[in-house]
Design a protein around this motif. Sequence first.
Motif, PDB file in Angstrom:
ATOM      1  N   VAL A   1     -12.696   9.406  -9.531  1.00 59.64           N
ATOM      2  CA  VAL A   1     -11.845   8.259  -9.873  1.00 59.64           C
ATOM      3  C   VAL A   1     -12.229   7.049  -9.030  1.00 59.64           C
ATOM      4  N   LEU A   2     -12.543   7.256  -7.772  1.00 50.42           N
ATOM      5  CA  LEU A   2     -12.922   6.134  -6.914  1.00 50.42           C
ATOM      6  C   LEU A   2     -14.263   5.528  -7.330  1.00 50.42           C
TER       7      LEU A   2
ATOM      8  N   VAL B   1      -4.968   8.046  -8.774  1.00 47.63           N
ATOM      9  CA  VAL B   1      -5.222   8.472  -7.411  1.00 47.63           C
ATOM     10  C   VAL B   1      -3.918   8.581  -6.638  1.00 47.63           C
ATOM     11  N   LYS B   2      -3.046   7.626  -6.818  1.00 45.84           N
ATOM     12  CA  LYS B   2      -1.755   7.644  -6.136  1.00 45.84           C
ATOM     13  C   LYS B   2      -0.945   8.849  -6.584  1.00 45.84           C
TER      14      LYS B   2
ATOM     15  N   LEU C   1      -8.647  -0.653 -13.345  1.00 42.95           N
ATOM     16  CA  LEU C   1      -8.371  -0.394 -11.934  1.00 42.95           C
ATOM     17  C   LEU C   1      -6.929   0.053 -11.724  1.00 42.95           C
ATOM     18  N   PHE C   2      -6.012  -0.608 -12.416  1.00 43.37           N
ATOM     19  CA  PHE C   2      -4.605  -0.230 -12.288  1.00 43.37           C
ATOM     20  C   PHE C   2      -4.387   1.214 -12.735  1.00 43.37           C
TER      21      PHE C   2
ATOM     22  N   LYS D   1     -10.587  12.917  -6.952  1.00 47.17           N
ATOM     23  CA  LYS D   1     -10.396  11.619  -6.302  1.00 47.17           C
ATOM     24  C   LYS D   1     -11.724  10.869  -6.161  1.00 47.17           C
TER      25      LYS D   1
ATOM     26  N   SER E   1      -2.432  12.075  -5.046  1.00 45.88           N
ATOM     27  CA  SER E   1      -2.317  12.264  -3.620  1.00 45.88           C
ATOM     28  C   SER E   1      -0.888  12.549  -3.173  1.00 45.88           C
TER      29      SER E   1
ATOM     30  N   SER F   1     -13.573   3.508 -10.426  1.00 44.88           N
ATOM     31  CA  SER F   1     -12.864   2.274 -10.090  1.00 44.88           C
ATOM     32  C   SER F   1     -13.793   1.264  -9.424  1.00 44.88           C
TER      33      SER F   1
ATOM     34  N   PHE G   1      -6.660   3.740 -12.941  1.00 42.85           N
ATOM     35  CA  PHE G   1      -7.309   4.717 -12.073  1.00 42.85           C
ATOM     36  C   PHE G   1      -6.657   4.801 -10.702  1.00 42.85           C
ATOM     37  N   TRP G   2      -6.235   3.675 -10.138  1.00 42.37           N
ATOM     38  CA  TRP G   2      -5.571   3.736  -8.843  1.00 42.37           C
ATOM     39  C   TRP G   2      -4.208   4.391  -8.956  1.00 42.37           C
ATOM     40  N   SER G   3      -3.535   4.245 -10.079  1.00 40.25           N
ATOM     41  CA  SER G   3      -2.268   4.959 -10.247  1.00 40.25           C
ATOM     42  C   SER G   3      -2.511   6.456 -10.361  1.00 40.25           C
TER      43      SER G   3
END
Length: 107
Positions: A70-71, A100-101, A93-94, A67, A104, A74, A96-98
Amino acid sequence: MNKLNYSVSLREKGLSKNEIIQEMKANGFDEPDIEFYLKKSDEIYINQLLNNKSSSKLKKKSNRVFKTAVLIISLLLLVAVFYGYARIGLIGLFVFWSLVKFGSYRR
């Protein structure tokens, strides 16, 4: 060993000491056997909890590293968006944030 497994399973169910003693008496355990199997089942159950706890710490640590990486990436993509690379940055960003989602909520 079957009696020991039975006493450990009672411990895993979350029964109190008195309830375990009642269950063991109902299944024909003698008083000395009850005390012996209570002590052994406590030792085995605590060792199982400690082993599970240490393995879960390793899992959390590797997930945390993922995480964090990835952050950081991003954040770099967000900086790229502000410098004019809007399409590449927003798509990245879309993605990498997906990730992370997904990481988690998956357990």
